[in-house]
Design a protein around this motif. Sequence first.
Motif, PDB file in Angstrom:
ATOM      1  N   ALA A  62      80.021  11.756   0.066  1.00  0.00           N
ATOM      2  CA  ALA A  62      80.830  10.634   0.557  1.00  0.00           C
ATOM      3  C   ALA A  62      80.515   9.353  -0.205  1.00  0.00           C
ATOM      4  N   PHE A  63      81.539   8.510  -0.359  1.00  0.00           N
ATOM      5  CA  PHE A  63      81.310   7.166  -0.893  1.00  0.00           C
ATOM      6  C   PHE A  63      80.553   6.348   0.139  1.00  0.00           C
ATOM      7  N   CYS A  64      81.068   6.348   1.374  1.00  0.00           N
ATOM      8  CA  CYS A  64      80.403   5.608   2.447  1.00  0.00           C
ATOM      9  C   CYS A  64      80.939   6.052   3.799  1.00  0.00           C
ATOM     10  N   ALA A  65      80.015   6.404   4.696  1.00  0.00           N
ATOM     11  CA  ALA A  65      80.394   6.876   6.031  1.00  0.00           C
ATOM     12  C   ALA A  65      80.432   5.751   7.061  1.00  0.00           C
ATOM     13  N   GLY A  66      80.314   4.500   6.604  1.00  0.00           N
ATOM     14  CA  GLY A  66      80.423   3.375   7.525  1.00  0.00           C
ATOM     15  C   GLY A  66      79.114   3.038   8.209  1.00  0.00           C
ATOM     16  N   ALA A  67      79.216   2.648   9.487  1.00  0.00           N
ATOM     17  CA  ALA A  67      78.048   2.177  10.228  1.00  0.00           C
ATOM     18  C   ALA A  67      77.104   3.329  10.588  1.00  0.00           C
ATOM     19  N   SER A  68      75.843   2.988  10.727  1.00  0.00           N
ATOM     20  CA  SER A  68      74.825   3.947  11.147  1.00  0.00           C
ATOM     21  C   SER A  68      75.021   4.316  12.615  1.00  0.00           C
ATOM     22  N   PHE A  69      75.266   5.594  12.891  1.00  0.00           N
ATOM     23  CA  PHE A  69      75.445   6.050  14.271  1.00  0.00           C
ATOM     24  C   PHE A  69      74.170   5.825  15.091  1.00  0.00           C
ATOM     25  N   ASP A  70      73.009   6.034  14.465  1.00  0.00           N
ATOM     26  CA  ASP A  70      71.749   5.853  15.184  1.00  0.00           C
ATOM     27  C   ASP A  70      71.626   4.419  15.702  1.00  0.00           C
ATOM     28  N   GLU A  71      71.990   3.463  14.857  1.00  0.00           N
ATOM     29  CA  GLU A  71      71.898   2.066  15.285  1.00  0.00           C
ATOM     30  C   GLU A  71      72.957   1.724  16.318  1.00  0.00           C
ATOM     31  N   LEU A  72      74.146   2.302  16.180  1.00  0.00           N
ATOM     32  CA  LEU A  72      75.190   2.068  17.182  1.00  0.00           C
ATOM     33  C   LEU A  72      74.715   2.532  18.556  1.00  0.00           C
ATOM     34  N   ALA A 138      88.680   6.604  18.159  1.00  0.00           N
ATOM     35  CA  ALA A 138      88.251   7.875  18.755  1.00  0.00           C
ATOM     36  C   ALA A 138      86.889   7.756  19.435  1.00  0.00           C
ATOM     37  N   ILE A 139      86.109   6.736  19.066  1.00  0.00           N
ATOM     38  CA  ILE A 139      84.810   6.544  19.727  1.00  0.00           C
ATOM     39  C   ILE A 139      84.815   5.297  20.615  1.00  0.00           C
ATOM     40  N   GLY A 140      86.018   4.797  20.924  1.00  0.00           N
ATOM     41  CA  GLY A 140      86.109   3.731  21.917  1.00  0.00           C
ATOM     42  C   GLY A 140      86.005   2.323  21.396  1.00  0.00           C
ATOM     43  N   ILE A 141      85.901   2.170  20.082  1.00  0.00           N
ATOM     44  CA  ILE A 141      85.923   0.819  19.500  1.00  0.00           C
ATOM     45  C   ILE A 141      87.145   0.730  18.579  1.00  0.00           C
ATOM     46  N   GLY A 142      87.126  -0.114  17.594  1.00  0.00           N
ATOM     47  CA  GLY A 142      88.240  -0.215  16.652  1.00  0.00           C
ATOM     48  C   GLY A 142      87.743  -0.843  15.371  1.00  0.00           C
ATOM     49  N   PRO A 143      88.523  -0.761  14.294  1.00  0.00           N
ATOM     50  CA  PRO A 143      88.069  -1.308  13.010  1.00  0.00           C
ATOM     51  C   PRO A 143      88.308  -2.819  12.934  1.00  0.00           C
ATOM     52  N   PHE A 144      87.802  -3.538  13.937  1.00  0.00           N
ATOM     53  CA  PHE A 144      88.185  -4.936  14.091  1.00  0.00           C
ATOM     54  C   PHE A 144      87.640  -5.838  12.986  1.00  0.00           C
ATOM     55  N   VAL A 145      86.389  -5.624  12.590  1.00  0.00           N
ATOM     56  CA  VAL A 145      85.777  -6.486  11.570  1.00  0.00           C
ATOM     57  C   VAL A 145      86.408  -6.256  10.204  1.00  0.00           C
ATOM     58  N   ILE A 146      86.647  -4.998   9.871  1.00  0.00           N
ATOM     59  CA  ILE A 146      87.169  -4.692   8.533  1.00  0.00           C
ATOM     60  C   ILE A 146      88.696  -4.808   8.453  1.00  0.00           C
ATOM     61  N   THR A 244      82.283   4.711  24.836  1.00  0.00           N
ATOM     62  CA  THR A 244      81.753   4.742  23.472  1.00  0.00           C
ATOM     63  C   THR A 244      80.391   5.412  23.400  1.00  0.00           C
ATOM     64  N   VAL A 245      79.519   5.137  24.349  1.00  0.00           N
ATOM     65  CA  VAL A 245      78.195   5.777  24.361  1.00  0.00           C
ATOM     66  C   VAL A 245      78.341   7.298  24.440  1.00  0.00           C
ATOM     67  N   ASN A 246      79.219   7.766  25.331  1.00  0.00           N
ATOM     68  CA  ASN A 246      79.454   9.213  25.461  1.00  0.00           C
ATOM     69  C   ASN A 246      80.054   9.794  24.185  1.00  0.00           C
ATOM     70  N   ALA A 247      81.032   9.078  23.613  1.00  0.00           N
ATOM     71  CA  ALA A 247      81.694   9.551  22.401  1.00  0.00           C
ATOM     72  C   ALA A 247      80.732   9.632  21.227  1.00  0.00           C
ATOM     73  N   LEU A 248      79.875   8.628  21.086  1.00  0.00           N
ATOM     74  CA  LEU A 248      78.907   8.631  19.994  1.00  0.00           C
ATOM     75  C   LEU A 248      77.938   9.804  20.129  1.00  0.00           C
ATOM     76  N   ASN A 249      77.515  10.064  21.354  1.00  0.00           N
ATOM     77  CA  ASN A 249      76.609  11.196  21.576  1.00  0.00           C
ATOM     78  C   ASN A 249      77.274  12.519  21.251  1.00  0.00           C
ATOM     79  N   GLN A 250      78.555  12.638  21.554  1.00  0.00           N
ATOM     80  CA  GLN A 250      79.299  13.862  21.238  1.00  0.00           C
ATOM     81  C   GLN A 250      79.433  14.030  19.729  1.00  0.00           C
ATOM     82  N   PHE A 251      79.750  12.937  19.018  1.00  0.00           N
ATOM     83  CA  PHE A 251      79.883  12.978  17.567  1.00  0.00           C
ATOM     84  C   PHE A 251      78.565  13.366  16.919  1.00  0.00           C
ATOM     85  N   LYS A 252      77.486  12.852  17.476  1.00  0.00           N
ATOM     86  CA  LYS A 252      76.169  13.094  16.874  1.00  0.00           C
ATOM     87  C   LYS A 252      75.768  14.574  16.994  1.00  0.00           C
TER      88      LYS A 252
END
Length: 254
Positions: A62-72, A138-146, A244-252
Amino acid sequence: MNANQGTLQTIINNRIATVTFGHPASNSFPSEQLQRLTDELNALSYNTEISLIVLKSEGAGAFCAGASFDELLAVSNLEEGSKFFSGFANVINAMRNCSKLIVGRIHGKAVGGGVGLAAACDYALATKESAIKLSELAIGIGPFVIEPAVSRKIGKAALAEMTLAAHEWKKAQWAKEKGLYADVFETVQALDAELESFTSKLASYNPEALTEMKKVLWEGTENWNTLLYERAGISGRLVLSDFTVNALNQFKKK
């Protein structure tokens, strides 16, 4: 340097500064790495020995997978959330305010903040493997900053197509047609050959003219100094939601 915080290296050659970032988790960005990239871009903006910057990432994946899931997942309050998402705001504003033109080498897939990085480049070259996805809804947030950076390149209609179909990848050719990529190549070798040719020409031009052109390209974005941090606050609030917390855990777990 702790590999879990990522790596960052700058090599200067023939008036071109090549900035390479890396992280074991698909070149994703923890906060510390975002700050290092911001600081490096700010420093290079004042470097009179260079005419332009190439932004690239390590490896062949990957070029870049975005934000760190662990930190989120570790975000526990609004202040922490806003601060984390402000990391991407800082990088995009550093790219926007940098006096040097930035050429992106997008060798592979980009997700979320990775799409934002590609969009904040002044010129981006990619391969056919450089598919893009904005999966934040899909994880309850949005690409608001970018979003401002992405919309500036591809427009609101294409942005809606990406964000609302949050599970769908868009092919590199689609990204080229929408204006995110200047060109798409069959292989990394072909990409690098064009990158070398293009940046060599660009670096031979009048540095002052390049700086003035950079200003023209970013006209009308002056409000980003406040807008992107307001958006970081939105994401910081949403990342605390149960959804979002539940979704992130599922993705992880995948």
